[in-house]
Design a protein around this motif. Structure first.
Motif, PDB file in Angstrom:
ATOM      1  N   LEU A  84      63.319  79.695  90.785  1.00  0.00           N
ATOM      2  CA  LEU A  84      62.264  80.186  89.913  1.00  0.00           C
ATOM      3  C   LEU A  84      61.019  79.312  89.980  1.00  0.00           C
ATOM      4  CD1 LEU A  84      64.299  81.093  86.697  1.00  0.00           C
ATOM      5  CD2 LEU A  84      63.488  82.636  88.506  1.00  0.00           C
ATOM      6  N   HIS A  85      59.895  79.909  89.690  1.00  0.00           N
ATOM      7  CA  HIS A  85      58.644  79.166  89.541  1.00  0.00           C
ATOM      8  C   HIS A  85      58.800  78.274  88.305  1.00  0.00           C
ATOM      9  CE1 HIS A  85      54.431  78.456  88.477  1.00  0.00           C
ATOM     10  NE2 HIS A  85      54.129  78.762  89.722  1.00  0.00           N
ATOM     11  N   PRO A  86      58.169  77.098  88.276  1.00  0.00           N
ATOM     12  CA  PRO A  86      58.284  76.220  87.107  1.00  0.00           C
ATOM     13  C   PRO A  86      57.928  76.889  85.778  1.00  0.00           C
ATOM     14  CG  PRO A  86      57.259  75.028  88.908  1.00  0.00           C
ATOM     15  CD  PRO A  86      57.393  76.461  89.354  1.00  0.00           C
ATOM     16  N   VAL A  87      56.989  77.821  85.777  1.00  0.00           N
ATOM     17  CA  VAL A  87      56.646  78.510  84.531  1.00  0.00           C
ATOM     18  C   VAL A  87      57.799  79.419  84.104  1.00  0.00           C
ATOM     19  CG1 VAL A  87      55.052  80.117  83.399  1.00  0.00           C
ATOM     20  CG2 VAL A  87      54.153  78.344  84.912  1.00  0.00           C
ATOM     21  N   GLN A  88      58.414  80.095  85.054  1.00  0.00           N
ATOM     22  CA  GLN A  88      59.562  80.938  84.724  1.00  0.00           C
ATOM     23  C   GLN A  88      60.702  80.083  84.156  1.00  0.00           C
ATOM     24  OE1 GLN A  88      59.719  82.617  88.734  1.00  0.00           O
ATOM     25  NE2 GLN A  88      59.598  84.673  87.824  1.00  0.00           N
ATOM     26  N   GLU A  89      60.970  78.957  84.801  1.00  0.00           N
ATOM     27  CA  GLU A  89      62.015  78.052  84.318  1.00  0.00           C
ATOM     28  C   GLU A  89      61.714  77.573  82.904  1.00  0.00           C
ATOM     29  OE1 GLU A  89      62.399  74.822  87.089  1.00  0.00           O
ATOM     30  OE2 GLU A  89      63.089  76.131  88.698  1.00  0.00           O
ATOM     31  N   ALA A  90      60.469  77.198  82.666  1.00  0.00           N
ATOM     32  CA  ALA A  90      60.078  76.678  81.345  1.00  0.00           C
ATOM     33  C   ALA A  90      60.207  77.755  80.272  1.00  0.00           C
ATOM     34  CB  ALA A  90      58.654  76.128  81.393  1.00  0.00           C
ATOM     35  N   PHE A  91      59.870  78.990  80.594  1.00  0.00           N
ATOM     36  CA  PHE A  91      60.013  80.074  79.626  1.00  0.00           C
ATOM     37  C   PHE A  91      61.484  80.260  79.247  1.00  0.00           C
ATOM     38  CE2 PHE A  91      55.660  81.018  79.797  1.00  0.00           C
ATOM     39  CZ  PHE A  91      55.358  82.063  78.953  1.00  0.00           C
ATOM     40  N   LEU A  92      62.362  80.177  80.225  1.00  0.00           N
ATOM     41  CA  LEU A  92      63.796  80.292  79.933  1.00  0.00           C
ATOM     42  C   LEU A  92      64.274  79.126  79.074  1.00  0.00           C
ATOM     43  CD1 LEU A  92      65.181  81.533  83.355  1.00  0.00           C
ATOM     44  CD2 LEU A  92      65.140  82.795  81.192  1.00  0.00           C
ATOM     45  N   GLU A  93      63.909  77.906  79.463  1.00  0.00           N
ATOM     46  CA  GLU A  93      64.344  76.711  78.731  1.00  0.00           C
ATOM     47  C   GLU A  93      63.836  76.698  77.299  1.00  0.00           C
ATOM     48  OE1 GLU A  93      63.116  73.325  81.028  1.00  0.00           O
ATOM     49  OE2 GLU A  93      64.315  73.957  82.757  1.00  0.00           O
ATOM     50  N   ALA A  94      62.599  77.167  77.097  1.00  0.00           N
ATOM     51  CA  ALA A  94      62.000  77.136  75.757  1.00  0.00           C
ATOM     52  C   ALA A  94      62.384  78.356  74.915  1.00  0.00           C
ATOM     53  CB  ALA A  94      60.473  77.048  75.870  1.00  0.00           C
ATOM     54  N   GLY A  95      63.089  79.310  75.508  1.00  0.00           N
ATOM     55  CA  GLY A  95      63.409  80.542  74.778  1.00  0.00           C
ATOM     56  C   GLY A  95      62.144  81.265  74.359  1.00  0.00           C
ATOM     57  N   MET A 108      52.480  85.330  84.071  1.00  0.00           N
ATOM     58  CA  MET A 108      51.412  85.429  85.063  1.00  0.00           C
ATOM     59  C   MET A 108      50.112  84.807  84.534  1.00  0.00           C
ATOM     60  SD  MET A 108      53.058  86.551  87.562  1.00  0.00           S
ATOM     61  CE  MET A 108      51.741  86.727  88.748  1.00  0.00           C
ATOM     62  N   SER A 109      49.814  85.023  83.263  1.00  0.00           N
ATOM     63  CA  SER A 109      48.623  84.388  82.683  1.00  0.00           C
ATOM     64  C   SER A 109      48.775  82.871  82.680  1.00  0.00           C
ATOM     65  CB  SER A 109      48.380  84.890  81.255  1.00  0.00           C
ATOM     66  OG  SER A 109      47.932  86.221  81.277  1.00  0.00           O
ATOM     67  N   ALA A 110      49.966  82.391  82.330  1.00  0.00           N
ATOM     68  CA  ALA A 110      50.213  80.946  82.305  1.00  0.00           C
ATOM     69  C   ALA A 110      50.072  80.344  83.698  1.00  0.00           C
ATOM     70  CB  ALA A 110      51.594  80.655  81.732  1.00  0.00           C
ATOM     71  N   VAL A 111      50.575  81.023  84.712  1.00  0.00           N
ATOM     72  CA  VAL A 111      50.432  80.536  86.090  1.00  0.00           C
ATOM     73  C   VAL A 111      48.951  80.485  86.459  1.00  0.00           C
ATOM     74  CG1 VAL A 111      50.914  81.042  88.524  1.00  0.00           C
ATOM     75  CG2 VAL A 111      52.741  81.256  86.824  1.00  0.00           C
ATOM     76  N   ALA A 145      56.449  76.237  76.303  1.00  0.00           N
ATOM     77  CA  ALA A 145      56.881  76.497  77.678  1.00  0.00           C
ATOM     78  C   ALA A 145      55.771  76.168  78.672  1.00  0.00           C
ATOM     79  CB  ALA A 145      57.305  77.953  77.824  1.00  0.00           C
ATOM     80  N   ILE A 146      54.553  76.525  78.341  1.00  0.00           N
ATOM     81  CA  ILE A 146      53.433  76.245  79.249  1.00  0.00           C
ATOM     82  C   ILE A 146      53.211  74.739  79.357  1.00  0.00           C
ATOM     83  CG2 ILE A 146      50.945  76.557  79.613  1.00  0.00           C
ATOM     84  CD1 ILE A 146      51.331  79.349  78.219  1.00  0.00           C
TER      85      ILE A 146
END
Length: 164
Positions: A84-95, A108-111, A145-146
């Motif tokens: 996963l892209h780091p932003v995708q990973e962070a979204f999962l980790e942060a719920g 996509m906006s965060a990226v 997450a961001i």
């Protein structure tokens, strides 16, 4: 109808479509790239956000005829295989999601933000993400997450995805 050539997620797609058709319609109905969602149809909610030449844009108000041969990245193009892209990973980790409808647009906006500003302050994140609506109200987790993604990308020197 004319053939329009689109460069999406590192692949070329010839599409027979009216140049005035929205990019979102072409992505979803012609190419079966359904990660970008239809929300408001007016570019106000952010559910349809994609990257065009690395910049976050609303695909529901972007006419497909204006993006021929520009680099388009959708949520489907962020991961590198199973990674996963780091932003995708962070979204999962942060719920940072509940129903998930807004998630691809948020990511996509965060990226796009992190591509433009790799070390944003909390206020900069909030201001940039202001055009993305989350009906579930997970905004604090989205901001977290961001921040996590920015830190992870800074540590690894990564800027994967987003227009490879």
């Amino acid at each position: 109808m004319p053939t329009i050539h689109l460069a999406i997620n590192g692949r070329d797609y010839p599409v027979d479509a009216d140049p005035q058709t929205s990019l979102l319609t072409v992505l979803r109905e012609h190419l079966d790239l359904t990660g970008s969602k239809y929300g408001c149809g007016e570019g106000q909610c952010g559910a349809c956000t994609v990257l065009i030449d690395g910049k976050a844009q609303r695909s529901c108000v972007t006419r497909v005829g204006t993006v021929s041969q520009r680099q388009i990245t959708t949520i489907e193009g962020l991961a590198a295989g199973e990674e996963l892209h780091p932003v995708q990973e962070a979204f999962l980790e942060a719920g940072a999601m509940q129903c998930g409808y807004c998630t691809s647009g948020m990511i996509m906006s965060a990226v796009g933000l992190l591509k433009r500003n790799p070390k944003p302050q909390e206020k900069e994140i909030i201001d940039f993400m202001d055009g993305n609506v989350c009906r579930c109200g997970t905004y604090p987790r989205i901001v977290s997450a961001i921040q996590k993604a920015a830190a992870a990308m800074a540590r690894s020197g990564a800027e994967r995805g987003a227009g490879r």
